[in-house]
Design an enzyme around this catalytic site. Structure first.
Site, mmCIF file in Angstrom:
data_model
loop_
_atom_site.group_PDB
_atom_site.id
_atom_site.type_symbol
_atom_site.label_atom_id
_atom_site.label_comp_id
_atom_site.label_asym_id
_atom_site.label_seq_id
_atom_site.Cartn_x
_atom_site.Cartn_y
_atom_site.Cartn_z
ATOM 1 N N ASN A 120 -29.975 -45.846 43.707
ATOM 2 C CA ASN A 120 -30.773 -45.230 44.770
ATOM 3 C C ASN A 120 -30.161 -43.925 45.269
ATOM 4 O O ASN A 120 -30.867 -42.923 45.457
ATOM 5 C CB ASN A 120 -30.946 -46.207 45.943
ATOM 6 C CG ASN A 120 -31.727 -47.438 45.528
ATOM 7 O OD1 ASN A 120 -32.288 -47.475 44.426
ATOM 8 N ND2 ASN A 120 -31.763 -48.452 46.379
ATOM 9 N N HIS A 166 -64.768 -9.077 53.896
ATOM 10 C CA HIS A 166 -65.938 -9.759 53.314
ATOM 11 C C HIS A 166 -66.233 -9.226 51.905
ATOM 12 O O HIS A 166 -67.364 -9.318 51.434
ATOM 13 C CB HIS A 166 -67.199 -9.595 54.177
ATOM 14 C CG HIS A 166 -66.978 -9.833 55.633
ATOM 15 N ND1 HIS A 166 -67.177 -11.058 56.226
ATOM 16 C CD2 HIS A 166 -66.536 -9.002 56.621
ATOM 17 C CE1 HIS A 166 -66.897 -10.978 57.518
ATOM 18 N NE2 HIS A 166 -66.492 -9.738 57.773
ATOM 19 N N SER A 287 -62.815 -11.382 23.193
ATOM 20 C CA SER A 287 -63.779 -12.451 22.993
ATOM 21 C C SER A 287 -64.047 -12.576 21.498
ATOM 22 O O SER A 287 -64.033 -11.583 20.770
ATOM 23 C CB SER A 287 -65.069 -12.112 23.733
ATOM 24 O OG SER A 287 -66.167 -12.763 23.120
ATOM 25 N N LYS A 293 -65.213 -6.998 24.984
ATOM 26 C CA LYS A 293 -64.586 -7.693 26.108
ATOM 27 C C LYS A 293 -63.068 -7.709 26.094
ATOM 28 O O LYS A 293 -62.430 -7.763 25.052
ATOM 29 C CB LYS A 293 -65.095 -9.139 26.171
ATOM 30 C CG LYS A 293 -66.561 -9.189 26.564
ATOM 31 C CD LYS A 293 -66.919 -10.495 27.159
ATOM 32 C CE LYS A 293 -66.420 -10.633 28.577
ATOM 33 N NZ LYS A 293 -66.896 -11.879 29.167
ATOM 34 N N GLU A 300 -56.696 -15.702 35.281
ATOM 35 C CA GLU A 300 -57.539 -16.876 35.538
ATOM 36 C C GLU A 300 -56.721 -18.158 35.479
ATOM 37 O O GLU A 300 -56.920 -19.086 36.265
ATOM 38 C CB GLU A 300 -58.672 -16.937 34.508
ATOM 39 C CG GLU A 300 -59.655 -15.787 34.669
ATOM 40 C CD GLU A 300 -60.607 -15.702 33.482
ATOM 41 O OE1 GLU A 300 -61.790 -15.966 33.674
ATOM 42 O OE2 GLU A 300 -60.161 -15.394 32.360
ATOM 43 N N TYR A 327 -35.491 -47.362 50.004
ATOM 44 C CA TYR A 327 -36.040 -47.031 48.680
ATOM 45 C C TYR A 327 -37.135 -48.011 48.259
ATOM 46 O O TYR A 327 -37.022 -49.210 48.470
ATOM 47 C CB TYR A 327 -34.914 -47.045 47.631
ATOM 48 C CG TYR A 327 -35.415 -46.756 46.218
ATOM 49 C CD1 TYR A 327 -35.558 -45.445 45.770
ATOM 50 C CD2 TYR A 327 -35.771 -47.783 45.349
ATOM 51 C CE1 TYR A 327 -36.037 -45.161 44.500
ATOM 52 C CE2 TYR A 327 -36.247 -47.514 44.062
ATOM 53 C CZ TYR A 327 -36.378 -46.208 43.650
ATOM 54 O OH TYR A 327 -36.858 -45.936 42.400
ATOM 55 N N GLN A 332 -40.199 -43.343 42.333
ATOM 56 C CA GLN A 332 -39.941 -42.880 40.964
ATOM 57 C C GLN A 332 -41.019 -41.887 40.507
ATOM 58 O O GLN A 332 -40.783 -41.072 39.616
ATOM 59 C CB GLN A 332 -39.902 -44.096 40.027
ATOM 60 C CG GLN A 332 -39.762 -43.767 38.571
ATOM 61 C CD GLN A 332 -39.352 -44.991 37.752
ATOM 62 O OE1 GLN A 332 -38.206 -45.408 37.828
ATOM 63 N NE2 GLN A 332 -40.280 -45.574 37.025
#
Ligand code: ARG
Length: 467
Positions: A120, A166, A287, A293, A300, A327, A332
């Site tokens: 422990n 905004h 892509s 692209k 991301e 404990y 764990q």
């Protein structure tokens, strides 16, 4: 069926249909942590060496046994590091795997290592050491990210861009000022990490199972040997406590939230519609079907990693919330959450540091966007207050009419002829055009912490001195 009745280890006949193995095997599988806690091998061995050294120093074990133990532990360390160690699930966890191997290597002396300790306090020690190192690494990585932003801020202290609220154009700011906003955020993250290190810096070893021990151990000695400030002061709390892991996760979650906001801005800025930045090839992908692209995949994924880190924080808080002292085996389950979050956080900081350093900033696009959307309308209102003595509310109203007129004419505020402006308010003079450019707008905001290049440079100097 005959097989079921003869094999006592086969799955339970009442509920075991979906289990291929019997109760012993299931117990082993749910109980064993070696699959993930083997990551703690170096900390476990360091802790054991410090413990054995202290036991010998206190006369609890002989110097001869201590020497054998230390030698054996060092052998195990190189075995594991060299990939020559066989981990066994029957031996449950890293602590017992190491101790069992020690017994094979040095014989009965190995049995003396576990005097005056328990798994422990041992696991609390190993995990604290691991989290401490991870926090130190995080601190350094955040320093690197801050340095990247300071360099970009210096380079772009004068580059104007639209500031948003905004996500609508609000007032012009400089890109340097925007970069410095992230310096503040990651600076706070680094303070949280430093506080977490300070809180954590107490040695658990010697708390034993929960009550301390009757052996004349010296916990100050082990604390010092392991690089802790001092030993923990309550043996029950010591083996019950996982605050250090939760503090790591909460600091990681907050930093992750910041990294995710940055990632999101980079995703937006790198679209053809915004075109404020171009990501280097290193942090984007093409892509497979659309040749034009360039996708901001790394940004991301940083956004997504934040979700995992949040999940780990909530998981550990939930694991701990109902546990009585001291404990319980539930604890764990702390490690995988922390390991997974640490990996995600490291990757996210590294990816964002690389992106910030590598991205090409399109100052012309930023400047063009800064001037659109009537971003200097507040400057016109402020001019009316300052030069024509109008109360701000009236100036706001007058400016609103000027914006409406410009909108109906399809032009910028600065493109309205003076006669138009004077028709709205007679006191407007041609001096007003001085404040309608984005550069003038930005340069005028000299309040402490404002966006004027002179102010931004002061903030950069402040952070350079602290970084
Ligand atoms: N593998 C355990 C853990 O990670 C070590 C402590 C086990 N202690 C015990 N009393 N069963 O928490």
């Amino acid at each position: 069926m005959a097989d079921d009745t003869t094999d006592t280890k086969s799955s339970n006949q009442m509920w075991g249909g979906r289990f291929a193995s019997g109760p012993d095997a299931i117990m082993e599988e749910i109980n064993a942590s070696i699959g993930f806690d083997k990551k703690l091998f170096a900390q476990d061995i360091r802790g054991s060496i410090a413990h054995a050294t202290m036991l010998a120093h206190q006369g609890i074990i002989s110097t001869d046994d201590k020497d054998k133990i230390v030698h054996g532990l060092n052998t195990i360390l190189s075995e594991i590091e060299g990939g020559n160690f066989e981990f066994s699930r029957q031996l449950e966890d890293i602590h017992m795997n190491v101790e069992a191997r020690l017994a094979t290597l040095i014989g009965p002396a190995a049995g003396r290592l576990h005097t005056a300790r328990s798994r422990n306090d041992q696991v609390a020690l190993d995990f604290r050491l691991w989290v401490k190192e991870e926090l130190q690494k995080t601190e350094q990585m955040l320093t690197g990210l801050i340095a990247a932003f300071l360099d970009r801020a210096e380079e772009h202290a004068e580059s104007v861009m639209p500031g948003f609220t905004h996500l609508q154009t609000a007032q012009p700011v400089t890109f340097g000022h925007h970069c410095m906003a992230y310096v503040e955020m990651f600076g706070r993250d680094r303070s949280r990490v430093r506080h977490a290190i300070e809180h954590l810096d107490e040695s658990p070893i010697g708390a034993a199972a929960l009550a301390g021990t009757g052996y004349p151990i010296d916990r100050h000695m082990t604390a010092k040997a392991l690089g802790f400030r001092e030993p923990t002061r309550n043996s029950i709390d010591t083996v019950s406590d996982r605050d250090f892991a939760i503090e790591f996760l909460s600091a990681a979650a907050i930093a992750g939230m910041h990294l995710s906001r940055l990632a999101e801005e980079i995703v937006i800025w790198s679209t053809p519609q915004f075109g404020f930045v171009r990501l280097s090839d290193a942090f984007s992908t093409g892509s497979s079907i659309m040749p034009q692209k360039k996708n901001p995949d790394a940004a991301e994924l940083v956004r997504a990693k934040t979700g995992r880190i949040n999940g780990s924080l909530v998981a550990l808080l939930t694991i701990m919330k109902g546990l009585p002292l001291a404990y319980s085996k539930d604890m764990q389950e702390d490690k995988e959450q922390v390991f997974d979050a640490a990996e995600s956080l490291e990757l996210a900081i590294a990816a964002m540091t690389g992106m910030v350093r590598d991205m090409t900033v399109n100052t012309a696009r930023m400047k063009a966007a800064a001037g659109s959307g009537y971003s200097t309308a507040t400057d016109l209102a402020d001019w009316l207050v300052r030069e024509a003595g109008l109360p701000f509310r009236d100036a706001h109203h007058v400016t609103g009419r000027a914006v409406a007129l410009a909108e109906s004419k399809g032009c910028d505020l600065a493109e309205l002829p003076l006669s138009d402006l004077q028709a709205i308010h007679a006191d407007i003079t041609d001096k007003v055009y001085d404040v309608l450019t984005v550069e003038a707008s930005v340069a005028s905001r000299k309040s402490f912490g404002g966006t004027a290049p002179s102010e931004v440079r002061k903030q950069i100097a402040f952070w350079r001195a602290r970084n």
